[in-house]
Design a protein around this motif. Structure first.
Motif, PDB file in Angstrom:
ATOM      1  N   ALA A 125       1.981 -11.213   5.662  1.00 50.92           N
ATOM      2  CA  ALA A 125       1.364 -10.625   4.477  1.00 50.92           C
ATOM      3  C   ALA A 125       2.166  -9.465   3.893  1.00 50.92           C
ATOM      4  O   ALA A 125       2.351  -9.399   2.684  1.00 50.92           O
ATOM      5  CB  ALA A 125      -0.057 -10.185   4.821  1.00 50.92           C
ATOM      6  N   PRO A 126       2.697  -8.540   4.658  1.00 45.84           N
ATOM      7  CA  PRO A 126       3.500  -7.476   4.050  1.00 45.84           C
ATOM      8  C   PRO A 126       4.709  -8.012   3.311  1.00 45.84           C
ATOM      9  O   PRO A 126       5.118  -7.455   2.299  1.00 45.84           O
ATOM     10  CB  PRO A 126       3.896  -6.620   5.244  1.00 45.84           C
ATOM     11  CG  PRO A 126       2.840  -6.893   6.250  1.00 45.84           C
ATOM     12  CD  PRO A 126       2.486  -8.334   6.070  1.00 45.84           C
ATOM     13  N   ALA A 127       5.341  -9.096   3.767  1.00 46.80           N
ATOM     14  CA  ALA A 127       6.491  -9.651   3.065  1.00 46.80           C
ATOM     15  C   ALA A 127       6.103 -10.115   1.672  1.00 46.80           C
ATOM     16  O   ALA A 127       6.807  -9.855   0.680  1.00 46.80           O
ATOM     17  CB  ALA A 127       7.071 -10.805   3.865  1.00 46.80           C
ATOM     18  N   ALA A 128       4.961 -10.831   1.579  1.00 47.63           N
ATOM     19  CA  ALA A 128       4.511 -11.287   0.243  1.00 47.63           C
ATOM     20  C   ALA A 128       4.179 -10.112  -0.655  1.00 47.63           C
ATOM     21  O   ALA A 128       4.491 -10.114  -1.854  1.00 47.63           O
ATOM     22  CB  ALA A 128       3.280 -12.186   0.420  1.00 47.63           C
ATOM     23  N   GLU A 129       3.578  -9.114  -0.061  1.00 41.51           N
ATOM     24  CA  GLU A 129       3.256  -7.936  -0.877  1.00 41.51           C
ATOM     25  C   GLU A 129       4.522  -7.242  -1.338  1.00 41.51           C
ATOM     26  O   GLU A 129       4.611  -6.754  -2.467  1.00 41.51           O
ATOM     27  CB  GLU A 129       2.392  -6.983  -0.051  1.00 41.51           C
ATOM     28  CG  GLU A 129       1.007  -7.552   0.252  1.00 41.51           C
ATOM     29  CD  GLU A 129       0.201  -6.621   1.130  1.00 41.51           C
ATOM     30  OE1 GLU A 129       0.779  -5.576   1.530  1.00 41.51           O
ATOM     31  OE2 GLU A 129      -0.961  -6.914   1.412  1.00 41.51           O
ATOM     32  N   LYS A 130       5.523  -7.206  -0.454  1.00 40.02           N
ATOM     33  CA  LYS A 130       6.795  -6.591  -0.852  1.00 40.02           C
ATOM     34  C   LYS A 130       7.428  -7.353  -1.998  1.00 40.02           C
ATOM     35  O   LYS A 130       7.934  -6.782  -2.958  1.00 40.02           O
ATOM     36  CB  LYS A 130       7.750  -6.536   0.332  1.00 40.02           C
ATOM     37  CG  LYS A 130       7.349  -5.508   1.394  1.00 40.02           C
ATOM     38  CD  LYS A 130       8.359  -5.512   2.518  1.00 40.02           C
ATOM     39  CE  LYS A 130       7.983  -4.488   3.585  1.00 40.02           C
ATOM     40  NZ  LYS A 130       8.962  -4.493   4.707  1.00 40.02           N
TER      41      LYS A 130
END
Ligand code: FES
Length: 356
Positions: A125-130
């Motif tokens: 999830a943090p990768a997509a948000e990034k």
């Protein structure tokens, strides 16, 4: 701890194993299994695919054999379809390939993990948000791809320098506003001055001072005498030799209104000065050298060289003026003294200078 990035061969082998298990559910399921459909659920991969080739391979493997995508365009089209339905549910449709790839990575990383447990989505999830945070609507396609790759790899995206589109656009309104303010101030001051000048008090004082000034000038002019600038009554006309015997000189007619005559009067050669004023009504006669006479152009009076009238309405001869030989040997004429023949004044030595 993060799982090491699986290779393409690992992912493909896992997918093949998964497809093989799905094709033979009866064989793999135990005889007393209450739910024979359970093996159809794909097993969660050890780690989410990172590369584009991995994602495409996984998508081809997950698709049904009947409508399996053949190319990258087909895969992207199939991905866009569910993504396009997202805005209806409150989400946002991917706008660029970077968005699509980020969504695929997020899906690949979160979907299996959601089945495995609640702690798994922390990784993807943090990768997509990034990626979503790195890609902004104002970016070009190349910039979005570059930003998505940088966010996926964990490399911070270089900050975008926001340059003003029109550097001078901010100064022009300020200058214009200052000019407008100055113009308003100037107009306001001008309006105040005009209003002050048009006030009744100022008009009354102006009229009073104007009349007072005019009265003062009139009094000053009244106190000054009316002086006419006239030529001097006494003037020198040169030595007697300048006037030849038997001639009439008109040299001083225009300047002093006299003719200088060197003629013979009663047997004596003398120089005398005649006034140019006609004894009729005051016109100025002309000397006619050919006729040896003075002729008045007004009414035709004629005078001899010695000034005696002989024709026309002139009632008496021309007048002589005073003349004398000055101490410096010059002839000096005095117009303030008049001599009239009819009064016997031509015999006065002040009205002629005898010459040899
Ligand atoms: Fe000279 Fe009348 S004024 S003739």
């Amino acid at each position: 701890m993060t799982d090491p990035k699986p290779s393409t061969n690992d992912i493909l082998s896992k997918i093949r194993a998964k497809n093989a298990a799905a094709a033979t559910p009866a064989e793999s399921a135990p005889a007393d299994s209450p739910s024979p459909v359970e093996p159809q659920t794909p097993a969660a991969p050890a780690a989410a695919p990172k590369g584009t080739s991995d994602i495409l391979a996984a998508a081809r493997a997950a698709a049904k054999p009947a409508d399996a995508p053949k190319g990258t365009a087909d895969i992207l089209a199939s991905i866009k379809k569910p993504a396009a339905a997202a805005p209806a549910a409150g989400g946002a449709a991917p706008k660029s390939p970077a968005d699509i790839m980020a969504a695929i990575r997020a899906k690949a990383g979160t979907a299996p993990a959601a089945e495995a447990g609640a702690a798994a989505p922390v990784k993807a999830a943090p990768a997509a948000e990034k990626v979503a945070a790195a890609v902004t609507p104002g970016m070009s396609a190349a910039e979005m791809i570059r930003a998505a790759r940088s966010a996926s790899d964990g490399v911070p995206t270089p900050p975008k320098v926001a340059l003003p589109s029109k550097p001078l656009a901010g100064k022009a309104p300020a200058v214009a506003s200052k000019a407008a303010a100055a113009d308003v101030t100037r107009r306001s001051a001008l309006g105040d001055v005009v209003a002050l000048l048009l006030s009744p008090v100022v008009i009354a004082w102006g009229a009073f001072l104007t009349s007072l000034t005019a009265s003062g000038l009139a009094v000053a002019r009244f106190m000054m005498p009316n002086v006419l600038v006239e030529p001097p009554t006494k003037f020198k006309i040169g030595p007697p030799n300048d006037y030849a015997p038997g001639t009439v000189s008109t040299k001083w007619q225009a300047q002093f209104n006299v003719w200088v005559v060197n003629g013979e009067v009663d047997g004596a050669q003398m120089i005398y000065a005649l006034s140019t004023v006609c004894t009729h009504l005051g016109c100025t006669p002309n000397w006619l050298e050919g006729e040896q006479k003075f002729k008045c152009p007004c009414h035709g009076s004629g005078f001899y060289k010695n000034g005696v009238n002989f024709e026309g309405p002139a009632p008496r001869p021309l007048e002589r003026v005073g003349i004398r030989l000055a101490e410096d040997g010059m002839l000096e004429v005095d117009k303030s003294v008049k001599f009239q023949k009819e009064l016997g004044q031509w015999s006065n030595p002040s009205c002629f200078v005898g010459v040899a």
